[in-house]
Scaffold this active site. Sequence first.
Site, PDB file in Angstrom:
ATOM      1  N   ALA A 273      -5.656   4.630  -4.923  1.00 56.60           N
ATOM      2  CA  ALA A 273      -5.889   3.537  -3.943  1.00 56.60           C
ATOM      3  C   ALA A 273      -4.727   2.367  -4.254  1.00 56.60           C
ATOM      4  O   ALA A 273      -4.359   1.924  -2.255  1.00 56.60           O
ATOM      5  CB  ALA A 273      -7.537   2.339  -3.814  1.00 56.60           C
ATOM      6  N   GLY A 276      -2.406  -0.431  -1.986  1.00 59.88           N
ATOM      7  CA  GLY A 276      -4.002  -1.265  -1.244  1.00 59.88           C
ATOM      8  C   GLY A 276      -2.902  -0.847   0.249  1.00 59.88           C
ATOM      9  O   GLY A 276      -3.877  -1.395   1.018  1.00 59.88           O
ATOM     10  N   GLU A 294      -8.350   2.875  -8.307  1.00 60.61           N
ATOM     11  CA  GLU A 294      -7.262   3.242  -8.963  1.00 60.61           C
ATOM     12  C   GLU A 294      -6.656   2.817 -10.253  1.00 60.61           C
ATOM     13  O   GLU A 294      -7.668   1.925 -10.961  1.00 60.61           O
ATOM     14  CB  GLU A 294      -6.356   1.559  -8.305  1.00 60.61           C
ATOM     15  CG  GLU A 294      -4.962   0.832  -8.600  1.00 60.61           C
ATOM     16  CD  GLU A 294      -3.752   2.647  -8.764  1.00 60.61           C
ATOM     17  OE1 GLU A 294      -3.201   2.916 -10.447  1.00 60.61           O
ATOM     18  OE2 GLU A 294      -3.463   3.219  -7.711  1.00 60.61           O
ATOM     19  N   CYS A 390       3.362  12.078   0.624  1.00 56.16           N
ATOM     20  CA  CYS A 390       5.163  11.487   0.833  1.00 56.16           C
ATOM     21  C   CYS A 390       5.796  12.209   0.722  1.00 56.16           C
ATOM     22  O   CYS A 390       6.657  11.647  -0.204  1.00 56.16           O
ATOM     23  CB  CYS A 390       4.778   9.423   0.650  1.00 56.16           C
ATOM     24  SG  CYS A 390       6.294   9.368   1.596  1.00 56.16           S
TER      25      CYS A 390
END
Length: 451
Positions: A273, A276, A294, A390
């Site tokens: 996470a 956030g 997390e 990503c």
Amino acid sequence: MPEPDQRTAQRPRRHIDQPRLIAFDALRAINSGGGYANLVTAEMTHGLQHRDAGFVIELVHGTCRMQGSYDRIIEHASGRPLSDLQAAVLEVLRLACHQLFRMRVPTHAAVASSVDLAGVAISERVTGLVNAIVRKLSRKDFDEWCDEIGAGFGDLADMALRFAHPRWIVDALADALQSDDDELAALLDADNEPPIPMLVVRPGLARRPELMTEGARRTPWSPWGVERPGNPSELPAIRQGRAGVQDEGSQLVVQAATAVTPRLKGPWLDLCAGPGGKSALLRGLCPSVLIAAEPQPHRAELVAHALRAYPGGYQVVVADGRHPAWAPASMALTLADVPCTGLGALRRRPESRWRRDQSQVAELAELQRELLDQAIASTMPGGLVAYVTCSPHRAETIDVVAGAQGVEILDAPSMIPEVPEAASRLDDRFIQLWPHIHGTDAMFCALLCRT
């Protein structure tokens, strides 16, 4: 008596303006201290006039972005290996390169200010060396230096030099793009353009008109995004946590992941996470309870901060996604935005391309496989797993998903039909966004239904 500070004990004739001295200190903090360019510059430019702060940010971020190519030019121009240069001297030379090659700084000013910076920030003893090297650097522009250094290079090696990307990253991007050199050049060029800040409203807490100040525009595809120049913290919705900063690519993968979830009831899980942003967007869309996991406590605090404006309906858990603190097969939706090389976000993280190493890809891929396996195990039959990175690197995307067991691969691009060219060129069942096409980070998303 104590010795005077080195910077105040220089010859009276030496003077350097504050922005260049701050830029030098920032570059030292990034390269020698391991700092992040955006955080370091934000801290060091606090309180500066807007024009001076902009100069520092462009000088530092641009130097970090182009650093590998500047280093090759410095080595070539000076006729000596970089290891022969004092680290602080090398930073002065890198800053000189960016002023000479990428900024509207007159040559005489770039030379003189570099010599003065060396005298004030380092020692008068190095000013002669800096003067000689910077004057030699100034005799050619960037392209001329690349022509000289890259004579005999192949196409990809030449592009790596001219667009300031490590060769292994150029190879990985070329493989994922599956296109010609012109499009690869457009992608590399887009990586070198700093993005305009992208904002996102938290569903149920704010609406886009609140963020639509002068110069702002709605994102073309995300229903929650606003592109807005300037400092996001100027807006009350940002300060109150009712809106945040988030690239449109991250918004779009959440949009795709939540497009098919209403068929099952149950809690949602954000497996990785921190910090956030996706958790806050998921919480606004979740019809049940969101679990945000997390493993690092300080990043878990960031997750809680991102969710603070919501009155409830979520739980932040300090837990490693590979060792869950929740029951198996209990989640209706699991988002696994796994740690990766970040090759898709090079434009917003100027120093990162020179910190990553090709050997890290295999290590990260193993972690990614473990997290995806646990994401699947955490999801109830018929539930959805969104695997997100990503990075467009083959080893972090389609190769990881290829090993997934007990799932059906869904047509992810069909979940965001309004976004053109959203399908991965390596496998059109997956989403792959691009900076040069979509103006977003190069986000990858696979949607998997647990069978």
